[in-house]
Design a protein around this motif. Structure first.
Motif, PDB file in Angstrom:
ATOM      1  N   THR A   1       1.570  -1.971   9.012  1.00 18.21           N
ATOM      2  CA  THR A   1       2.811  -1.255   8.702  1.00 18.21           C
ATOM      3  C   THR A   1       3.951  -1.997   9.396  1.00 18.21           C
ATOM      4  N   LEU A   2       5.091  -2.034   8.712  1.00 17.38           N
ATOM      5  CA  LEU A   2       6.247  -2.750   9.238  1.00 17.38           C
ATOM      6  C   LEU A   2       7.449  -1.822   9.242  1.00 17.38           C
ATOM      7  N   LYS A   3       8.197  -1.950  10.305  1.00 22.08           N
ATOM      8  CA  LYS A   3       9.389  -1.135  10.494  1.00 22.08           C
ATOM      9  C   LYS A   3      10.497  -1.613   9.561  1.00 22.08           C
ATOM     10  N   LEU A   4      11.171  -0.678   8.916  1.00 21.98           N
ATOM     11  CA  LEU A   4      12.269  -1.040   8.012  1.00 21.98           C
ATOM     12  C   LEU A   4      13.566  -0.392   8.478  1.00 21.98           C
TER      13      LEU A   4
ATOM     14  N   LEU B   1       0.813  -1.218   0.000  1.00 18.38           N
ATOM     15  CA  LEU B   1       0.000   0.000   0.000  1.00 18.38           C
ATOM     16  C   LEU B   1       0.846   1.268   0.000  1.00 18.38           C
ATOM     17  N   SER B   2       1.989   1.221   0.660  1.00 13.85           N
ATOM     18  CA  SER B   2       2.882   2.372   0.558  1.00 13.85           C
ATOM     19  C   SER B   2       4.276   1.984   1.027  1.00 13.85           C
ATOM     20  N   ILE B   3       5.246   2.646   0.416  1.00 14.43           N
ATOM     21  CA  ILE B   3       6.634   2.467   0.854  1.00 14.43           C
ATOM     22  C   ILE B   3       7.146   3.849   1.197  1.00 14.43           C
ATOM     23  N   ASN B   4       7.672   3.984   2.403  1.00 12.92           N
ATOM     24  CA  ASN B   4       8.045   5.306   2.877  1.00 12.92           C
ATOM     25  C   ASN B   4       9.508   5.286   3.321  1.00 12.92           C
ATOM     26  N   ARG B   5      10.375   5.733   2.423  1.00 12.89           N
ATOM     27  CA  ARG B   5      11.804   5.735   2.718  1.00 12.89           C
ATOM     28  C   ARG B   5      12.132   6.668   3.872  1.00 12.89           C
ATOM     29  N   LYS B   6      11.487   7.846   3.859  1.00 17.83           N
ATOM     30  CA  LYS B   6      11.808   8.862   4.841  1.00 17.83           C
ATOM     31  C   LYS B   6      11.578   8.338   6.263  1.00 17.83           C
ATOM     32  N   ASN B   7      10.454   7.683   6.438  1.00 12.64           N
ATOM     33  CA  ASN B   7      10.135   7.217   7.783  1.00 12.64           C
ATOM     34  C   ASN B   7      10.408   5.732   7.991  1.00 12.64           C
TER      35      ASN B   7
ATOM     36  N   LEU C   1      11.790  -3.288  -1.993  1.00  7.58           N
ATOM     37  CA  LEU C   1      12.332  -2.426  -0.943  1.00  7.58           C
ATOM     38  C   LEU C   1      13.811  -2.141  -1.175  1.00  7.58           C
ATOM     39  N   LYS C   2      14.495  -3.158  -1.630  1.00  9.83           N
ATOM     40  CA  LYS C   2      15.938  -3.006  -1.829  1.00  9.83           C
ATOM     41  C   LYS C   2      16.222  -1.877  -2.809  1.00  9.83           C
ATOM     42  N   LYS C   3      15.386  -1.803  -3.806  1.00  4.96           N
ATOM     43  CA  LYS C   3      15.546  -0.732  -4.791  1.00  4.96           C
ATOM     44  C   LYS C   3      15.477   0.647  -4.147  1.00  4.96           C
ATOM     45  N   GLU C   4      14.679   0.727  -3.099  1.00  6.29           N
ATOM     46  CA  GLU C   4      14.535   2.014  -2.404  1.00  6.29           C
ATOM     47  C   GLU C   4      15.604   2.189  -1.328  1.00  6.29           C
ATOM     48  N   GLY C   5      16.525   1.227  -1.245  1.00  2.19           N
ATOM     49  CA  GLY C   5      17.553   1.306  -0.203  1.00  2.19           C
ATOM     50  C   GLY C   5      17.039   0.862   1.156  1.00  2.19           C
TER      51      GLY C   5
END
Ligand code: FAD
Ligand code: SF4
Ligand code: SF4
Lengths: 489, 434, 523
Positions: A232-235, A103-109, A127-131
């Motif tokens: 939501t899951l912590k990254l 549903l969403s990927i949030n690099r900042k947070n 996710l890896k693509k987004e670092g």
């Protein structure tokens, strides 16, 4: 309303559409069993909802018509613990695998929001693509649900990021057993998720709303209190440099002592101990190669990773190396070099990629796992107990969790499913040994299948009473996954 | 404390409980973190410094009446002042002053003080000492070999406790001054109670009479310096007297004087005193011995609700107590090793005797002493040293009660040993601890 | 006062000297910080006294607590438990309540060095735990309230933000095994503590669902759901060497700085720049403290009196200040962390005001390590309370701060709260920037009726703004009225919370004043 086949199916069809319901005998058969020794009942049907509204309607219908709902997040091929096969008649399987949106990927947070059908295979590379780095259990299966894994409190391999036993699970959207929709933590509101996001919120605080944290009771409930429709899951951020340490010893205490210091000062990322069998199973796929490798490994293997990121990545690595060297020197430890070459790549592979088929099956084709929590001092005692009971084909995995406040220890009894005698013997020993482990103080925090009953008999009545009260609040008609945990005793 | 300030301040306690502890950044162990004997023993919040501020407010608001319950709580407090130091680490309240004012109010309504305390007020009025001893025996302690100088400008104010109960302190003090060649005199039959025990239980009227009597006598004799071996008398003269009546003479505690005499080499520490000691800071020599500084600045409103004092108003934080002098003395004694307890200086734990507690609530005094003795034992020392006859009595009672191996000496007695004036005592004492 | 025969029964449990129903003691316990404006909000006389408890009881063991609670059930008397007892949430909400002051339960039950946790009873303060665990190179999370507050209360029952949250997280997330006397008097032992054999404290979850979920949320149940008698809490590495020596005298102790500690005071240009800086620093995982606060608050944390606050003009006109403290165990670690800070400061065009324009006293570092910065909130007016308390992303916190400034200014202009330019806020990162919380410390004068009324009204309006503008949920949404108001906007959570209360406290014995009662408003 009295349930009959017609109104029941009609209603379900109205909710999900006929293409999302199956009564194929093959499917029904498949969902009535798993790889545990538990014998289940055949479900009435399998339903694949595609959104929370449908889940709500189905659970409400189940309350009205008095049937049971067994939520599952993935197709059942590798299910192991008997926690999602029907124990009662009049059960349907609620298969959430078609709710599979990221549903969403949030690099900042550093957070991702996923539906239950999102698999490791799908999510990791995106996710890896987004670092970004998902906090993984040790080599999950590719088709495994990321959300369900977090819901089960599966231990993650980076204990320093395991700030709470619930990590990486943050907020959830859940349909309680009553059919009521709920969002936990800051996702509860005020405002819709959209409105919250407009104000900058990203549903990263799992606590609350206000004076309770309902996500904690949904987690670990094996689908018996609510059906989670997203989480939501912590990254964490993906490091740019990583360095592998693989230390071997015949003496587990040396490795335990070192990992304690590493974790106490938060010096490394991934950190765990494997015995020869389990490490070989993680590194090789082929039976023969595994057996060969086992012969060349020391009994105990401590694996840990240090990492750096950005322009100062090398500086970080050298500071960590220096500190780790000092600690090892202080402990006066000497570890043997591997007799075989194990490349960093091989280790990264099992740390960062999922596997097609469960790695625990690689050596013998099947396994039964026993895992529980315990404390640092008790680990050796449990190991000796198990090693006297199972002389061979015993995989062991020790994972410090919750920033080193307890240890997940897992014994994998590997066996050949085609060998009836072996299977029988494993089955028999399985229950007996569990009881013994419990007498030694093993804390089976996730009681599954056949042994749940035994686990609860080792706990005070007050806990059972309190859990039953909670069940009464959130699933008063016992609609969701009846028979699991202590709810039906 | 003026009534107006009192009325304002009693509304300001935040009930943070900081006053139950020593200042937070000084806490070194769980065991010795607390700072208030009253709360340590009685546990209910009203016993703490902050609790008594609430009592004061409730009393002013008419929520509680002057009863025995109230009296007991207010007097089960050694007025040690830890609460004031702890609160003023960051806040600005004066719990100790509020307690004193509250006692004054209870005395004025006839609710206070405790009967035992009333008895010693009567004794002071009658025979000039709270022990009800004959006034003429006040000078009995003076040995033949002590030289007094009728023309001396230095006066040794012996005090009731040293005169009647802790004579060894008075004797040691006199001998040391003789040894150093300091000429001094005492008031003989013109010495009366300093008023401290009366002030601390809230009888300010009687106290006022006493202080005037004492000051009249001293001033009439052209004295330049008054020396005290009693921390209580010293504190009362130094801090409390000037609040009512200013005077010109200098006040000194013996530790200050001895320190100077050692510095100037008028006293030569010749003998080895091979003992391990720890030093207990008496409340009246330590935190409470800090004078009120005059301030006549302005309270300037800075913005709504915030006013500041220009220039800044000096805060009595306990930092100006006499802490260094006794330690300097001890450190200069050959062979002596000083180990500190955890709670020292302005955050020292009270001995338990002060402010009428020893007479009215002996069990509280003893319990407190026992806690302090334990801390002294834990310091690793064999000897406990202090500089106050009141602490001396109570701590020695504690040592006996607890059957502690510690030996207590006043700092002047240790000094005598170092001066070679008490070789026998030293021998005996070291033999006993070993 | 209690009826004679009931008093006797309580006395039998704790001994005569450990229960007091006298006028003085009960009145003293009726007083607390901020009660005056809580009273105002409840349409009561705005005095700092709440309902008077019937008696104060000092139990010393879990079994005594259990018996007291059972007796309360028998006689239909409510109870309120308190540990160190600071704040209005310690106050009984009716006249039919006894207070359990847990002061005599003051043991550190165990320091488990190998499993990195400590088990304590209610009346062990944060400082007491810290000094004991420091001996093993470890540290404990303490709330901003300070080291004098009960760690158990913070972990089980109160809020949980702290200045060291980047490294020590939030109280609620640090809880392991817990011993809990339920409102019915049954003793519930969570997680591994509930094992019949070989029970231990290392886990508070399961078997199965974690009952920590009903035990507390973002904030605790504030004695609305039983009494916590012992709790295991996670320990963290002490950030630098553990020599902690403060010489000299109060208040300006001369702290001997440990080898590797350094503070940064950075001034960001605007909220965007601040957000970027916060996130950037935190994702490097280097900060021991990472707090944004207003210039006024920055001046306060470096001051030890109102007068000395006013001479800190050098730092009084900052735009969006950020306070970072880094600390390290080894020189390598310290060098690395400083290098990272330099890199980020270059990247974001920031300079460290400390060392250039301003040098804090050494005591500042002592207070950072001992979590004693929060108390500086009292310096200006002697009265202070925080509005807000939302917790999610940095962006949400900063949005809330931005939107709140005009509202706060309105009340400043009325002269009912002190002037911090409306900007007074404290915001901290948690778990290396995984989430943030912000609150708005507001200075008022508790002795001034207009000010009391003013802060109460400001708080109400601030809550309304958060609700309407979707700015997250403040700390102090507690008690029936607020739950009923907020519940419908938050998934009707109040219904579930109320069911929990009803189920676990069928007789309504655990004082619901700062939690929820089972009786009212069920939908
Ligand atoms: C200057 C200042 C700054 C502050 N900053 C912060 C902050 O940064 N973060 C934060 O979290 N809080 C903060 N606070 C609020 C603070 O948490 C509380 O005021 C403080 O923790 C007081 O709690 P206590 O430890 O004294 O516990 P108590 O006051 O004893 O208890 C707190 C609550 O828990 C209940 N309770 C206590 N013990 C038990 C028990 N054993 N069983 C059941 N219920 C119990 C009480 O009834 C009460 O409702 C601040 C307060 C001040 C004054
Ligand atoms: S007297 Fe001072 S330290 Fe004590 S509770 Fe009140 S404000 Fe806090
Ligand atoms: S003066 Fe001493 S005993 Fe009395 S309340 Fe203050 S700290 Fe406690």
């Amino acid at each position: 309303m009295i349930m009959n086949n017609d109104n029941f199916l009609q209603n379900l069809t109205k909710i999900c559409g006929s293409r999302n319901i199956s009564r194929e005998p093959k499917d029904l058969e498949e969902y009535s069993k798993d790889l545990s020794f538990l014998k289940g009942k055949s479900p009435l049907c399998i339903v694949w909802p595609s959104k929370s509204q449908e889940v709500i309607k189905i659970v409400k219908l189940a309350n009205d018509l008095k049937f049971h709902v067994i939520p599952v997040s993935l197709n059942s091929r590798f299910k192991q613990h008997g926690n999602s096969i029907p124990r009662k008649d009049k059960s349907i399987i609620l298969n959430l695998s078609r709710m599979n949106k990221i549903l969403s990927i949030n690099r900042k947070n550093r957070v991702v929001m996923v539906e239950p059908g999102v698999t490791f295979e799908k999510l990791i590379p995106i996710l890896k693509k987004e670092g970004l780095k998902l906090l993984l259990p040790v080599m999950p299966t590719a088709s495994q649900s990321v959300l369900a894994t977090a819901l089960e409190r599966e231990p993650i391999t980076i204990p320093r990021y395991h700030w709470d036993s619930s990590d990486p699970l943050l907020c959830i959207e859940v349909v309680f057993g009553t059919g009521d929709l709920f969002r936990t933590g800051t996702a509860a509101g005020p405002g819709t998720i959209k409105q919250q996001q407009k104000m900058g919120q990203a549903q990263v605080n799992p606590m609350g709303p206000t004076q309770f944290s309902p996500f904690r009771i949904i987690q670990g409930a094996q689908g018996s209190l609510g059906v989670v429709t997203w989480a939501t899951l912590k990254l964490e951020l993906f490091p740019s440099i990583q360095k592998v340490y693989h230390l071997q010893s015949d003496n587990i205490q040396d490795l335990l002592d070192l990992q304690y210091e590493l974790l106490k000062y938060r010096l490394c990322d991934e950190l765990f101990i494997l015995n020869d069998v389990n490490l070989a199973c993680l590194l090789k796929e082929d039976q023969q190669e595994i057996s060969q490798l086992v012969g060349n490994l020391e009994r105990w293997n401590l694996i840990f990773i240090i990492s750096g990121r950005g322009p100062l990545a090398n500086d970080k690595i050298s500071y960590l190396e220096g500190d780790i060297d000092d600690i090892s020197a202080e402990l006066g430890l000497n570890f043997s070099k591997s007799k075989v070459e194990i490349t960093d790549k091989e280790i990264f592979h099992f740390l960062n990629e999922p596997c097609e088929n469960p790695w625990r099956m690689r050596l013998k084709g099947a396994y039964q796992d026993m895992f529980f929590l315990t404390s640092f001092e008790k680990l050796p005692k449990f190991i000796s107990l198990m090693e006297t009971k199972f002389e061979k084909d015993l995989g062991i995995y020790i994972q410090p969790i919750n920033q080193g406040t307890s240890y997940h220890i897992e014994f994998d009894l590997l066996y050949d499913p085609k060998d009836i005698n072996e299977m029988k013997s494993i089955k028999e020993k399985n229950m007996g040994v569990r009881a013994q482990l419990m007498d030694f103080g093993a804390f089976f925090s996730k009681p599954y299948g056949l042994w749940a009953k035994d686990v609860f008999s080792h706990h005070s009545l007050e806990i059972i009473d309190a859990l039953k009260k909670v069940k009464k609040i959130f699933d008063p008609n016992n609609v969701l996954n009846p028979g699991v945990l202590c709810f039906d005793d | 404390m003026e009534e107006e300030e009192y009325q304002k301040m009693i509304k300001r306690c935040v009930r943070c409980s900081v006053c139950k502890w020593i200042p937070q950044v000084q806490i070194k162990s769980q065991k010795y973190a607390s700072g208030c004997p009253a709360i340590d023993i009685y546990n209910f919040h009203p016993y703490s410094g902050g609790g008594k501020i609430i009592i004061a407010l409730a009393y002013e608001m008419g929520r509680i009446k002057p009863t025995e319950e109230l009296r007991d709580i207010v007097y089960k407090c050694t007025a040690c002042g830890n609460c004031a130091v702890a609160c003023k680490y960051m806040n600005t309240l004066e719990p100790l002053e509020i307690i004193m004012k509250l006692r004054e109010k209870l005395v004025n309504t006839g609710c206070g003080p405790m009967p035992q305390q009333q008895a010693y007020i009567e004794a002071v009025k009658k025979v000039n000492n709270p022990y009800n001893e004959p006034h003429e025996k006040r000078t009995d302690w003076i040995p033949d070999d002590v030289t007094l100088d009728p023309n001396a400008k230095i006066l040794y104010f012996v005090g009731c406790t040293s005169s009647y109960r802790r004579k060894e302190m008075a004797i040691a003090t006199a001998r040391i001054m003789n040894e150093a060649g300091v000429s001094f005199n005492i008031l003989q039959n013109d010495e009366f109670c300093c008023g401290s025990p009366i002030l601390r239980i809230g009888d300010t009227t009687t106290f006022e009479e006493i202080l005037n009597k004492n000051l009249d006598i001293i001033e009439s004799r052209g004295i330049e310096t008054v020396v005290f071996s009693c921390a209580g008398c010293y504190d009362t003269f130094k801090v409390d007297y000037p609040l009512s009546r200013k005077f010109d003479f200098e006040v000194k505690h013996t530790v200050e004087l001895f320190d100077e005499l050692i510095e100037s080499e008028q006293l030569k520490l010749t003998d080895n005193v091979p003992i391990i000691v720890t030093y207990h800071d008496p409340c009246h020599l330590g935190r409470n011995a800090e004078r009120y500084e005059d301030w006549d600045g302005d309270v300037v409103p800075l913005m709504p609700l915030v006013s500041i004092n220009i220039p800044p108003k000096p805060k009595r934080t306990g930092s100006k107590g006499i802490y260094d002098a006794p330690r300097k003395i001890l450190k200069k004694i050959p062979g002596l090793k000083l180990l500190e307890m955890e709670r020292i200086q302005e955050y020292a734990y009270c001995c338990g005797a002060g402010a009428g507690v020893k007479s009215a609530f002996p069990e509280m005094a003893l319990k407190t002493a026992n806690m302090r003795i334990e801390e002294a034992e834990d310091s690793g020392a064999d000897f406990l040293v202090s500089a106050c006859p009141f602490c001396s009595t109570n701590l020695q009672d504690g040592i006996n009660d607890k059957k502690s191996k510690l030996k207590y000496f006043d700092i002047s007695e240790i000094l005598l040993m170092a001066l070679g004036l008490e070789p026998e005592k030293l021998k005996q004492a070291t033999a006993e601890v070993l | 006062m209690l009826k004679e025969e009931i008093l006797k029964e309580f006395q039998k449990i704790v001994g005569d000297e450990n229960i007091d129903d006298g006028e003085v003691t009960t009145n003293t316990y009726a007083y607390n910080w901020c009660v005056e404006f809580v009273n105002y909000l409840a349409n009561k006389d705005p005095i700092p006294f709440s309902s008077i408890p019937k008696a104060i009881i000092l139990p010393s063991t879990t079994e005594e607590v259990q018996k007291i609670v059972q007796l309360c059930n028998k006689y239909d008397i409510q109870f309120k438990a308190q540990s160190t007892g600071l704040g209005p949430w310690n106050q009984p909400s009716t006249d039919n309540c006894v207070i359990l002051d847990l002061r005599r339960m003051n043991k550190i039950v165990k320091i488990d060095v190998k499993n990195l946790y400590v088990v304590v009873e209610p009346y062990v303060s944060g400082a007491q735990i810290q000094v004991e665990v420091m001996k093993f190179g470890l540290n404990i999370h303490m709330p901003g309230a300070g080291p004098m507050a009960s760690a158990l209360a913070s972990h089980t029952s109160m809020c949980g933000p702290g200045f060291t949250s980047p490294q020590t997280g939030h109280s609620a997330r640090n809880v392991l095994g817990t011993e809990w006397v339920l409102p019915t008097g049954k003793i519930l032992r969570l997680g591994s503590l509930g094992l019949k054999k070989e029970s231990d404290w290392y886990s508070g979850d399961g078997p199965g669902p974690s009952l920590r979920g009903i035990m507390r949320g973002w904030v605790g149940t504030k004695s609305g759901l039983g009494v916590f008698t012992r709790v295991a809490m996670k320990l963290f590495p002490y950030p630098c060497n553990t020599k902690y020596i403060a010489k000299g005298h109060s208040p300006l102790y001369d702290f001997h700085l440990p080898d590797f500690i350094r503070a940064y005071l950075l001034d960001c240009r605007n909220f965007k720049h601040l957000e970027k800086s916060l996130l950037r620093i935190e994702e490097e995982e280097i900060a021991f403290i990472c707090s944004h606060m207003s210039s006024f608050a920055v001046m306060a944390i470096f001051s030890y009196s109102l007068e000395s606050l006013m001479d800190k003009i050098a730092i009084g006109s900052m735009k969006k200040p950020l306070v970072i403290v880094i600390a390290a165990r080894t020189k390598r670690e310290f060098d690395y962390k400083q290098k990272v800070m330099n890199l980020i400061m270059d990247e974001l065009n920031l300079t460290n005001i400390i060392g250039s324009k301003y040098e804090p006293k050494s005591l500042f570092y002592a207070e950072c390590l001992r979590a004693n910065l929060g108390y500086h909130g009292f310096i200006a007016t002697g009265g202070f309370q925080s509005a807000k308390g939302q917790c999610d992303t940095a962006a949400l916190c900063l949005n809330t701060e931005r939107k709140n400034i005009p509202l706060k200014q309105k009340y400043i202009e009325k002269g009912v709260i002190a002037n911090d330019f409306g900007e007074g806020a404290w915001m901290t990162s948690y778990e290396s920037g995984h989430y943030f919380h912000m609150e708005v410390p507001t200075l008022f004068d508790q002795t001034n009726a207009e000010s009391v009324k003013g802060i109460a009204e400001y708080m109400e309006e601030s809550n309304q703004m958060d609700l309407v503008k979707h700015l997250g949920t403040p700390f102090f949404i507690e008690g029936d009225e607020l739950h009923d108001e907020w519940g419908p906007h938050l998934m009707n959570y109040h219904i579930w919370l109320r069911k929990i209360k009803e189920t676990f406290d069928p007789n309504g014995i655990s004082d619901p004043g700062f939690y929820i009662s089972s009786k009212k408003g069920d939908v």
